[in-house]
Design a protein around this motif. Structure first.
Motif, short mmCIF file in Angstrom:
data_model
loop_
_atom_site.label_atom_id
_atom_site.label_comp_id
_atom_site.label_asym_id
_atom_site.label_seq_id
_atom_site.Cartn_x
_atom_site.Cartn_y
_atom_site.Cartn_z
N ASP A 1 -1.12 3.70 -8.93
CA ASP A 1 -1.27 5.00 -8.26
C ASP A 1 -1.84 4.87 -6.85
O ASP A 1 -1.46 5.60 -5.95
N TYR A 2 -2.77 3.93 -6.69
CA TYR A 2 -3.43 3.77 -5.40
C TYR A 2 -3.82 2.31 -5.24
O TYR A 2 -4.34 1.69 -6.17
N SER B 1 -8.22 -0.43 -5.95
CA SER B 1 -7.08 0.20 -6.61
C SER B 1 -7.54 1.22 -7.63
O SER B 1 -8.69 1.20 -8.07
N GLY B 2 -6.62 2.10 -7.98
CA GLY B 2 -6.92 3.14 -8.95
C GLY B 2 -6.68 2.65 -10.36
O GLY B 2 -5.61 2.16 -10.69
N LEU C 1 -6.76 11.45 -11.20
CA LEU C 1 -6.83 10.08 -10.70
C LEU C 1 -7.90 9.32 -11.47
O LEU C 1 -8.95 9.87 -11.80
N GLN D 1 -5.31 -0.39 -1.89
CA GLN D 1 -5.61 -0.63 -0.49
C GLN D 1 -6.18 -2.03 -0.36
O GLN D 1 -6.99 -2.47 -1.19
N LEU E 1 -11.80 4.16 -9.13
CA LEU E 1 -11.41 3.06 -8.25
C LEU E 1 -12.04 1.77 -8.75
O LEU E 1 -13.18 1.74 -9.19
N GLU F 1 0.82 -1.21 0.00
CA GLU F 1 0.00 0.00 0.00
C GLU F 1 0.86 1.27 0.00
O GLU F 1 0.53 2.24 -0.67
#
Length: 155
Positions: free
Chosen positions: A70-71, A98-99, A108, A73, A111, A23
């Motif tokens: 990018d993201y 996730s992104g 962005l 979790q 998700l 993460e």
């Protein structure tokens, strides 16, 4: 953070640390979490990937994933820990958020959620630390159970 009292709790903390490193995109932590013993080969299977063998190949795969995401979790559910001697097995469901790629540069992306069932094998080192020996993640195919249920009703 609470202090682990049992070996199962210590393993669960090591398992959580693995996901937290991803993460954060923390390659240094990732290197510290994976087993590094002469003559012991680590392995990893990311969903949809072939088997990766060897510490450098496994760590390179995580670096690639972290650099291109990018993201991300993880919400871990169904966590089960089993410890036998110096080996521990953790099974869990990775509920991943996730992104996705952005449509416009500098923004962005949306998700995206995904379910992965995972098995993580840990080995206790001479220093008493639990290190990741192997990770295997398999995607959960959405809708498969619904189709099976529909088929059972017509029998």
């Amino acid at each position: 953070m609470s202090t682990a009292r049992t070996e199962s709790e210590r393993v669960e903390l090591a398992n959580t640390a693995l996901y937290e490193a991803v993460e954060r995109g923390d390659t240094v932590a990732m290197e510290q979490l994976w087993l590094n013993e002469p003559g012991v080969e680590v392995s990893c299977v990311h969903p949809g990937w072939p088997v990766l063998r060897g510490r450098s190949e496994v760590l390179r795969s995580y670096a690639l994933i972290m650099a291109s995401t990018d993201y991300i979790q993880f919400f871990l559910t169904d966590v089960e820990v089993s410890v036998t001697g110096d080996t521990a097995l953790v099974t869990c469901t990775e509920n991943i958020l996730s992104g996705a790629p952005a449509e416009n540069e500098g923004e962005l992306g949306p998700l995206v959620g995904q379910l992965v069932v995972a098995t993580n094998v840990f080995r206790r080192t001479a220093g008493g630390e639990w290190k990741v020996w192997s990770h295997h993640g398999s995607p959960v195919l959405a809708g498969e159970e619904d189709e099976e249920d529909d088929g059972d009703e017509s029998s």
